[in-house]
Write a protein that holds these residues in place. Structure first.
Motif, mmCIF file in Angstrom:
data_model
loop_
_atom_site.group_PDB
_atom_site.id
_atom_site.type_symbol
_atom_site.label_atom_id
_atom_site.label_comp_id
_atom_site.label_asym_id
_atom_site.label_seq_id
_atom_site.Cartn_x
_atom_site.Cartn_y
_atom_site.Cartn_z
ATOM 1 N N LYS A 117 0.802 -1.211 -0.083
ATOM 2 C CA LYS A 117 0.035 -0.075 -0.055
ATOM 3 C C LYS A 117 0.785 1.223 0.148
ATOM 4 O O LYS A 117 0.344 2.378 -0.503
ATOM 5 N N GLY A 118 2.117 1.397 0.575
ATOM 6 C CA GLY A 118 2.927 2.229 0.699
ATOM 7 C C GLY A 118 3.243 3.092 -0.730
ATOM 8 O O GLY A 118 3.641 3.953 -0.776
ATOM 9 N N GLN A 119 3.302 1.960 -1.687
ATOM 10 C CA GLN A 119 3.615 2.497 -3.018
ATOM 11 C C GLN A 119 2.582 3.437 -3.411
ATOM 12 O O GLN A 119 3.089 4.308 -4.115
ATOM 13 N N GLU A 121 0.729 5.015 -1.528
ATOM 14 C CA GLU A 121 0.585 6.464 -0.821
ATOM 15 C C GLU A 121 1.968 7.208 -1.204
ATOM 16 O O GLU A 121 1.885 8.397 -1.386
ATOM 17 N N ALA A 122 2.944 6.791 -1.710
ATOM 18 C CA ALA A 122 4.180 7.392 -2.282
ATOM 19 C C ALA A 122 3.601 7.954 -3.545
ATOM 20 O O ALA A 122 4.216 9.203 -3.618
ATOM 21 N N ALA A 123 3.019 7.163 -4.435
ATOM 22 C CA ALA A 123 2.683 7.892 -5.639
ATOM 23 C C ALA A 123 1.811 9.243 -5.451
ATOM 24 O O ALA A 123 1.762 10.060 -6.175
ATOM 25 N N ARG A 136 3.492 3.045 -14.208
ATOM 26 C CA ARG A 136 4.883 3.359 -13.819
ATOM 27 C C ARG A 136 5.436 2.728 -12.533
ATOM 28 O O ARG A 136 6.454 2.538 -12.518
ATOM 29 N N VAL A 137 4.202 2.595 -11.602
ATOM 30 C CA VAL A 137 4.797 2.237 -10.360
ATOM 31 C C VAL A 137 3.920 0.693 -9.947
ATOM 32 O O VAL A 137 4.843 -0.154 -9.542
ATOM 33 N N PRO A 140 4.714 -2.467 -13.184
ATOM 34 C CA PRO A 140 6.028 -2.966 -13.128
ATOM 35 C C PRO A 140 6.261 -3.895 -11.789
ATOM 36 O O PRO A 140 7.067 -4.985 -11.892
ATOM 37 N N GLN A 141 5.632 -3.567 -10.643
ATOM 38 C CA GLN A 141 6.105 -4.539 -9.388
ATOM 39 C C GLN A 141 5.183 -5.418 -9.477
ATOM 40 O O GLN A 141 5.436 -6.564 -8.847
ATOM 41 N N LYS A 218 16.182 -7.200 -14.401
ATOM 42 C CA LYS A 218 16.048 -5.753 -15.080
ATOM 43 C C LYS A 218 15.553 -4.891 -14.316
ATOM 44 O O LYS A 218 15.608 -3.441 -14.341
ATOM 45 N N LEU A 219 14.291 -5.142 -13.506
ATOM 46 C CA LEU A 219 13.923 -4.194 -12.606
ATOM 47 C C LEU A 219 14.587 -3.822 -11.281
ATOM 48 O O LEU A 219 13.843 -2.970 -10.741
ATOM 49 N N GLY A 220 15.566 -4.252 -11.224
ATOM 50 C CA GLY A 220 16.215 -4.051 -10.015
ATOM 51 C C GLY A 220 15.321 -4.539 -8.780
ATOM 52 O O GLY A 220 15.833 -3.939 -7.725
ATOM 53 N N LEU A 221 14.825 -5.643 -8.668
ATOM 54 C CA LEU A 221 14.128 -6.276 -7.652
ATOM 55 C C LEU A 221 14.944 -7.242 -7.017
ATOM 56 O O LEU A 221 14.305 -7.743 -5.956
ATOM 57 N N SER A 222 15.952 -7.812 -7.695
ATOM 58 C CA SER A 222 16.362 -8.795 -6.902
ATOM 59 C C SER A 222 18.118 -8.520 -6.986
ATOM 60 O O SER A 222 18.654 -7.877 -7.736
#
Lengths: 222, 273
Positions: A117-119, A121-123, A136-137, A140-141, A218-222
């Motif tokens: 949920k914080g994503q 809220e940040a958006a 955009r947010v 992709p996640q 590629k998404l920098g998630l790992s």
């Protein structure tokens, strides 16, 4: 008992290879429809409109609870009564695309819900619009956790394309049956069909796992 | 919701000393539970106000309402003299629509306890996202400005790293730069050090200290770091049960608290440390 004829095998192989092209095309088109429409179904269930959520929710449940072959028949044979006269290919693509869209929407739903949920809220705090936040947010996640499920259904739709043979789409199964009824030999064509499916399904499943890791990196998630 | 009487609230705040932020009898409920009870709170331009209090006292809700992450059930919030939660229409206040909210939100930036950086973007991309796609600033300009801000928070060398490669303190500093990149008039800090390891808290508080010293930002902060609050606040508000129990200059409130609940809270915090 076991009467396998190699000369016959080589003779029918080209026909089956051509039919494999049709099978891949059907799976590809059907999946393309399902991937896009599934996202529409998933997002429609997240709008503030309760009516829209309810209607889409019920439609997805309905599609998931009835057999694919019925849906194919329905679009092809019942469609004309409502003025919807479609070729076997078009009807088949609509039916199988819709069917898998319902399943994929559930995969996406899980993926979208897994984004913290914080994503959101940040958006909001950055004043991003809802559409931009999704594209955009959030999406992709939501993608990496959805990929395994999406891959399963890609193999699934590929394996379900033989159902299109019931309305006369000249895919692999349809062609093998035609060969059988022409030559009264079923062992070789059906065995080949099985082997062709195996030869495509297995590497695809492996490829999906590689792709999943690549996307995460590629998404920098790992 | 629609038939609430807002006739007592002005359409805009006017006069010589209009506060940057003004809560006017703001009430927030979750069902039966009253989280904030007719809160009145003004924050002057350039003022640093810290909110302290036990958990469940409504202090974080104050920031979340101001960021429009929560709706309010009564009262009006004004930012820079204009209503935030409402908008004027035909000479009276009505609930703000999404367009009004978007317009008003551009005044406010927020940093969160868990940073909430976008994990699929680098530090620099996190900072550029809003300026490029919301403010419409050209990419080159947004990049230059974001690099400047990352430099200010000491993260210039990590600008191409994804959040997963950064420590908590580093992530929070990027989050501060990201919020500042939107050029807000009001900055909100919601327990920004609570999720950090003790040894990196300083790197975040130092950034906030610099902001207070060098910029004329209006700031509202919720924190459990009493020492930090005492050092940098212009005013401290102690929340209890959805109301401001006591408020004052940090020296007074920490040095000579008047209310019993304030005293209890402060001594409990002191013991815990």
């Amino acid at each position: 008992m076991f009467d396998w004829r190699w000369d016959f095998t080589w003779q029918i192989l080209p026909r089956l290879v051509i039919a494999t092209g049709n099978t891949l095309m059907a799976a590809g088109f059907g999946y393309a429809i399902a991937v896009v429409l599934g996202l529409v179904f998933a997002l429609a269930q997240r709008t503030p409109s309760r009516t829209l959520t309810f209607v889409v929710r019920e439609a997805v449940e309905f599609i998931r609870s009835t057999p694919l072959v019925l849906q194919i028949f329905f679009v092809f044979y019942v469609g004309p009564q409502f003025g919807l006269r479609l070729s076997p290919w078009t009807a088949g693509m609509i039916a199988i695309g819709l069917h898998y869209a319902a399943y994929l929407s559930e995969v996406y739903r899980g993926g979208l819900d897994s984004v913290p949920k914080g994503q959101w809220e940040a958006a909001t705090s950055l004043n991003l619009s809802t559409t931009r936040t999704y594209f955009r947010v959030i999406i992709p996640q939501a993608l990496p956790p959805s990929l395994a499920g999406m891959g399963n259904y890609l193999v699934g739709i590929f394996k379900d394309t033989p159902m299109l043979s019931v309305i006369g789409v000249a895919e692999l199964m349809h062609t093998a049956t035609a060969i059988g009824s022409e030559t009264y030999r079923y062992l070789e064509p059906y065995t080949l069909v099985g082997l062709i499916f195996l030869a495509i399904s297995l590497p695809t499943a492996a490829g999906i796992r590689v792709f999943e890791r690549w996307v995460r990196r590629k998404l920098g998630l790992s | 919701m629609t038939d609430e009487d807002l006739s007592g609230f002005p359409l805009a705040l006017e006069g010589p000393d209009v506060p940057m932020v003004s809560f006017r009898t703001v009430t927030k409920r979750y069902g039966e539970l009253v989280v904030l009870d007719a809160l009145n709170l003004d924050v002057a331009e350039g003022e640093m106000v810290t909110v302290i209090g036990p958990s469940g006292s409504g202090k974080t809700t104050v920031l979340r309402m101001l960021m429009t992450l929560e709706t309010i059930n009564g009262g009006v919030i004004y930012v820079d003299g204009k209503p935030l939660t409402h908008m004027p229409r035909n000479g009276r206040l009505v609930r703000a629509d999404s367009r009004h909210l978007r317009q008003m939100r551009s005044n406010i930036g927020m940093c969160f306890q868990h940073f909430n950086l976008f994990p699929h973007m680098t530090a620099l991309e996190n900072c550029m996202e809003g300026p490029v796609h919301v403010l419409g600033i050209p990419k080159a300009e947004a990049r230059a400005r974001s690099e400047e801000l990352l430099d200010m928070v000491g993260m210039a060398d990590k600008r191409d790293q994804h959040p997963s490669r950064l420590s908590g303190g580093q992530q929070q500093r990027v989050a501060i730069a990201r919020a500042l990149a939107m050029r807000p008039k009001v900055m909100l800090f919601d327990e920004v050090t609570s999720a950090l390891d003790p040894e990196v808290i300083g790197e975040v508080t130092n950034v906030i200290r610099r902001l207070v010293a060098e910029h004329n930002l209006t700031m509202l902060m919720v924190t459990h770091q009493m020492g930090f609050a005492k050092d940098i606040s212009d005013r401290v508000c102690f929340f209890y049960g959805g109301r401001i129990e006591e408020q004052g200059a940090p020296d007074e409130l920490f040095g000579n608290p008047q209310k019993e609940r304030t005293q209890q809270f402060l001594s409990a915090v002191k013991e815990a440390n």
